[in-house]
Design a protein around this motif. Structure first.
Motif, PDB file in Angstrom:
ATOM      1  N   ASP A   1       0.820  -1.213   0.000  1.00  0.00           N
ATOM      2  CA  ASP A   1       0.000   0.000   0.000  1.00  0.00           C
ATOM      3  C   ASP A   1       0.854   1.264   0.000  1.00  0.00           C
ATOM      4  O   ASP A   1       0.467   2.292  -0.556  1.00  0.00           O
TER       5      ASP A   1
ATOM      6  N   TYR B   1     -10.380  -6.632  -0.699  1.00  0.00           N
ATOM      7  CA  TYR B   1      -9.535  -7.096  -1.799  1.00  0.00           C
ATOM      8  C   TYR B   1     -10.257  -8.059  -2.731  1.00  0.00           C
ATOM      9  O   TYR B   1      -9.829  -8.286  -3.864  1.00  0.00           O
TER      10      TYR B   1
ATOM     11  N   GLU C   1     -13.511  -8.981  -7.911  1.00  0.00           N
ATOM     12  CA  GLU C   1     -12.641 -10.029  -8.443  1.00  0.00           C
ATOM     13  C   GLU C   1     -13.464 -11.271  -8.773  1.00  0.00           C
ATOM     14  O   GLU C   1     -14.121 -11.833  -7.893  1.00  0.00           O
TER      15      GLU C   1
ATOM     16  N   ASP D   1      -4.879  -0.088  -0.556  1.00  0.00           N
ATOM     17  CA  ASP D   1      -4.687   0.126  -1.997  1.00  0.00           C
ATOM     18  C   ASP D   1      -5.847  -0.401  -2.827  1.00  0.00           C
ATOM     19  O   ASP D   1      -6.049   0.032  -3.957  1.00  0.00           O
ATOM     20  N   ASN D   2      -6.623  -1.329  -2.253  1.00  0.00           N
ATOM     21  CA  ASN D   2      -7.785  -1.822  -2.998  1.00  0.00           C
ATOM     22  C   ASN D   2      -8.855  -0.758  -3.161  1.00  0.00           C
ATOM     23  O   ASN D   2      -9.739  -0.886  -4.026  1.00  0.00           O
TER      24      ASN D   2
ATOM     25  N   ASN E   1      -8.239   1.965  -4.408  1.00  0.00           N
ATOM     26  CA  ASN E   1      -7.805   2.712  -5.588  1.00  0.00           C
ATOM     27  C   ASN E   1      -7.873   1.903  -6.877  1.00  0.00           C
ATOM     28  O   ASN E   1      -7.460   2.388  -7.931  1.00  0.00           O
ATOM     29  N   GLN E   2      -8.384   0.672  -6.798  1.00  0.00           N
ATOM     30  CA  GLN E   2      -8.407  -0.200  -7.966  1.00  0.00           C
ATOM     31  C   GLN E   2      -9.700  -0.025  -8.771  1.00  0.00           C
ATOM     32  O   GLN E   2     -10.772   0.214  -8.199  1.00  0.00           O
ATOM     33  N   PRO E   3      -9.627  -0.175 -10.094  1.00  0.00           N
ATOM     34  CA  PRO E   3     -10.822   0.039 -10.933  1.00  0.00           C
ATOM     35  C   PRO E   3     -11.997  -0.852 -10.543  1.00  0.00           C
ATOM     36  O   PRO E   3     -13.150  -0.401 -10.558  1.00  0.00           O
ATOM     37  N   GLN E   4     -11.728  -2.104 -10.162  1.00  0.00           N
ATOM     38  CA  GLN E   4     -12.821  -3.039  -9.918  1.00  0.00           C
ATOM     39  C   GLN E   4     -13.591  -2.748  -8.624  1.00  0.00           C
ATOM     40  O   GLN E   4     -14.673  -3.299  -8.415  1.00  0.00           O
ATOM     41  N   THR E   5     -13.037  -1.886  -7.763  1.00  0.00           N
ATOM     42  CA  THR E   5     -13.721  -1.607  -6.494  1.00  0.00           C
ATOM     43  C   THR E   5     -14.471  -0.276  -6.494  1.00  0.00           C
ATOM     44  O   THR E   5     -15.061   0.096  -5.470  1.00  0.00           O
ATOM     45  N   GLN E   6     -14.474   0.439  -7.583  1.00  0.00           N
ATOM     46  CA  GLN E   6     -14.963   1.819  -7.532  1.00  0.00           C
ATOM     47  C   GLN E   6     -16.452   1.939  -7.227  1.00  0.00           C
ATOM     48  O   GLN E   6     -16.881   2.904  -6.578  1.00  0.00           O
TER      49      GLN E   6
END
Length: 443
Positions: A72, A380, A384, A423-424, A426-431
């Protein structure tokens, strides 16, 4: 990954209790079935008066911020920067940007990994500086990351718990890692790898301390004491790495068992006692230095399965009691922890380890005690794809996340939620989930 188990489903006994325990060990050793849990006396027999559960004005809305392998923070690019000044500026800005974002999401507590392995993110007199900061073990980064985090988080009205991995010395056993550890011999302080080579074992393809060595436990307690005595941390947390083995890389502690295992019916019982002693020692240490600093543990979500123990949960997952030799339920019962944060990293529909089943089981465990319960949630996994847990991708994972938060906030014994990991966010799949969190928790 910072904590591999995240991806898989002192008090004295009264004389009479000791006799019962001895009989339990004897009976367990004569049976091929897993040992039954021991009935642990509740707080009246604790070594010292319990600190009363303070009134929290709001539930914990937390996030784990991992520094191991720079998962992170700090940014990998900062370590390869042009100059120390630019590295410091980049690392500090990255941290304040993260805190600003967390604040906007309504996060009020950061669990900051200050000891990712056998190195430190503060100027320690016991551990060398972490190579996560500069790329070289023992190199002074030019500032104090722990103090910087505390100043910036407290400025924003957020609490900080110093997160320690107690036993890990390194994340791998590669020749380059061994060479880097050996080079610290000329430093002050040098790595425990060279100062106490007889404490070091290999397990889970990592170098670790042997939990059965009393001096190694004393050493860990002294590290926690250093932080609690020098910094205004709001809490201290240990993660789930106690005996962290893997199938092909088990910890060879046979010699330690022969030396210290007298009086135990099995090596498993002895190992659990070693972990118990560490938790009790650290708990007492923290409270003697500053009773206002909270001490918690974030264990694997399953204590024991009901198939192995009638007191266990209706699950079929890897159990902390049997896998990492951590009797986490007992620590709660004995009042050694201010809070416990089990990692419930499964959806409601995961038959082997249902989120709601485990959350309610833990709520019953803490109910007669002063220990608070925070639930670790699997950010996380959001977005996914998974054949076994498809709910994480339905509508961006928002319905599953909502169900989990609804349960946490409706169950009186649950005092908060912690997201794994920063950091998750900031990931596209969690927006979609991040927007939901902001609408639910944000100001």
């Amino acid at each position: 990954m910072a904590r591999s188990r995240r991806f898989q489903p002192v008090a004295q006994h009264l004389k009479r209790s000791s006799i019962l325990v001895a009989w339990a060990f004897l009976l367990a050793s004569c049976s091929s079935t897993p040992p039954k849990s021991l009935v642990t006396p509740l707080p009246p027999v604790a070594k010292q008066p319990l600190v009363q559960k303070p009134q929290h004005n709001e539930p914990v809305r937390g996030v784990w911020l991992a520094t191991v392998s720079r998962l992170d923070w700090p940014p990998v690019s900062s370590v390869n920067g042009d100059s120390p000044a630019s590295r410091i500026q980049q690392q500090q800005k990255a941290l304040t940007d993260k805190l600003d974002n967390l604040k906007s999401l309504g996060i009020n507590t950061v669990f900051f990994q200050v000891k990712p392995d056998g190195t430190a993110l503060w100027p320690s007199r016991i551990l060398p500086w972490s190579d996560m900061l500069t790329g070289k073990i023992g190199q002074d980064p030019g500032y104090d990351p722990l103090q910087f985090m505390l100043d910036e988080a407290h400025k924003r009205g957020m609490k900080v718990h110093a997160w320690f991995n107690p036993y890990r010395v390194s994340t791998n056993t590669r020749p380059g890692t061994v060479a880097a550890l050996n080079r610290t011999l000329s430093l002050n302080p040098a790595s425990v790898f060279v100062l106490h080579r007889d404490w070091i074992r290999t397990a889970g393809d990592r170098y670790v301390l042997d939990p059965g060595i009393p001096e190694a436990r004393d050493w860990i307690a002294s590290i926690v004491a250093e932080v609690v005595s020098r910094y205004p941390v709001d809490g201290v947390q240990f993660d789930d790495y106690f005996y962290a083995e893997s199938a092909g890389s088990t910890l060879n502690d046979n010699a330690t068992w022969r030396q210290y295992g007298q009086g135990f019916a099995s090596k498993a019982d002895w190992r659990r006692n070693n972990t118990q002693q560490l938790i009790a020692q650290v708990s007492r240490t923290i409270k003697q230095i500053n009773p206002n600093v909270e001490f918690g543990v974030s264990p694997a979500g399953v204590w024991r399965n009901r198939s192995h123990d009638p007191a266990g949960s209706d699950t079929r997952g890897a159990a902390a009691y049997d896998e990492s030799f951590a009797d986490t339920r007992r620590w709660v019962q004995q009042g050694l922890l201010d809070y416990i944060a089990p990692q419930l990293y499964w959806p409601f529909a995961r038959d082997a380890a249902r989120y709601n089943v485990l959350a309610k089981w833990w709520a019953e465990v803490v109910k007669p005690t002063q220990t608070r319960l925070y639930i670790g949630v699997a950010l996380y996994k959001v977005g996914e794809p998974s054949s076994k847990e498809p709910d994480w991708t339905v509508k961006g994972g928002v319905p599953e996340l909502k169900k989990q938060l609804d349960l946490n906030e409706s169950e009186p014994q649950i005092d908060g939620t912690i997201l794994f990991r920063e950091d998750n966010l900031n990931q596209p799949q969690t927006q979609d989930a991040v927007r939901y969190l902001r609408s639910r928790w944000g100001s």
